[in-house]
Enzyme design. Structure first.
Site, PDB file in Angstrom:
ATOM      1  N   LEU A 112     -22.127  47.512 -21.038  1.00 53.07           N
ATOM      2  CA  LEU A 112     -22.492  46.944 -19.744  1.00 53.07           C
ATOM      3  C   LEU A 112     -21.965  47.822 -18.625  1.00 53.07           C
ATOM      4  CD1 LEU A 112     -23.436  44.668 -17.803  1.00 53.07           C
ATOM      5  CD2 LEU A 112     -21.232  43.536 -18.229  1.00 53.07           C
ATOM      6  N   SER A 113     -22.847  48.289 -17.751  1.00 53.28           N
ATOM      7  CA  SER A 113     -22.467  49.070 -16.572  1.00 53.28           C
ATOM      8  C   SER A 113     -21.658  50.303 -16.995  1.00 53.28           C
ATOM      9  CB  SER A 113     -21.690  48.172 -15.602  1.00 53.28           C
ATOM     10  OG  SER A 113     -21.546  48.787 -14.354  1.00 53.28           O
ATOM     11  N   TRP A 114     -20.395  50.412 -16.579  1.00 53.14           N
ATOM     12  CA  TRP A 114     -19.547  51.543 -16.989  1.00 53.14           C
ATOM     13  C   TRP A 114     -19.499  51.644 -18.515  1.00 53.14           C
ATOM     14  CZ3 TRP A 114     -15.303  52.308 -20.030  1.00 53.14           C
ATOM     15  CH2 TRP A 114     -14.553  53.483 -19.835  1.00 53.14           C
TER      16      TRP A 114
END
Length: 280
Positions: A112-114
């Site tokens: 997720l994301s990073w």
């Protein structure tokens, strides 16, 4: 490598272990599944977020599936790193931690994301350890269509993880989706059960992906990949997901109506989509 474990109420029957691998110590949560034939599901979190933030998504997943989460160095309950790290050097640490936990067979991975950047590295560096890949609200790093500079400026500080009022005030601007009309949900997600590490941990995590891009090695990611992206994500504009879907050898794209942290705030809607992909 070494580890210690204890039963901790992190949701359901999950337990927490402290695992040392590659000279780094990680706090890891494992929710054992009821079906050992299913590959474990390894979750890699966004920047500054402890493993507790993912609890709504874990709760939405089928109980048959074993779920593994961890805090990166200096975030949540993991000690801060003595020296900086980057995605390429941290990916082997995660692989060794899985071995230490007793998970030698391939796992399914979600970033997720990073954490999506770390997940891409893991899939490329440890092909035999990653069966299927899910990339949620993420992109290719420095070589991507960027967010608005005002949004990027908000991401340079961990303040939103430390100040609920501040998180509420900027939630709609940086997270989009339902956070525009219900910003209090962002404050609840980030603060209801989050463990805060030292600020240095956030900056180490930010630095780990500075200048990084997955574009040079996307073709090496051969695992079936599901890209999950929101149509109102100020941090990662949707065009980045469409670009990744074209460049990855075996990818499909699911676009949902929502913003950057819908995986957590709208977990009940997205978890079945992801599990259908894992079970295909």
């Amino acid at each position: 490598m070494s580890s210690t474990s204890s039963r901790v109420p992190v949701g359901g029957a999950a337990y927490v272990r402290t695992v040392t691998a590659g000279r780094r110590t990680l706090r890891v949560a494992v929710r054992p599944g009821t079906d050992e034939s299913l590959p474990p599901f390894l979750l890699m979190n966004g920047i500054g977020a402890s493993l507790e933030v993912l609890q709504p998504f874990v709760d939405a997943l089928d109980r048959r599936r074993t779920v593994i989460r961890f805090d990166v160095p200096g975030v949540g309950g993991s000690p801060r790193p003595v020296v900086p790290y980057n995605l390429a050097t941290f990916s082997p640490v995660v692989a060794r931690a899985l071995t230490r936990l007793g998970f030698d067979a391939p796992v399914d991975v979600l970033g997720l994301s990073w954490g999506g950047g770390l997940a891409q590295h893991f899939a490329a560096q440890h092909r035999n350890r990653c069966r299927r890949l899910v990339l949620a609200a993420t992109a290719t790093g420095s070589l991507m269509v960027p967010a608005n500079p005002r949004v990027l400026a908000r991401m340079l500080t961990p303040r939103r993880h430390r100040d609920p009022d501040y998180a509420r005030s900027i939630a709609g601007e940086i997270y989009g989706g339902t956070m525009r009309t219900h910003p209090e949900r962002a404050a609840q997600v980030l603060h209801s059960a989050t463990r805060l590490g030292p600020r240095r941990g956030y900056y180490y995590q930010l630095a780990a992906s500075t200048g990084w891009s997955s574009l040079p090695f996307l073709k090496l990611i051969r695992q079936p990949t599901l890209i999950v992206a929101g149509d109102d994500d100020p941090i990662v504009p949707l065009v980045n997901a469409r670009m990744m879907a074209r460049l990855l050898p075996d990818a499909r794209l699911h676009v949902y109506e929502g913003g950057h942290i819908a995986l957590v705030t709208e977990a009940a809607e997205l978890a079945p989509v992801i599990e259908d992909f894992l079970d295909a």
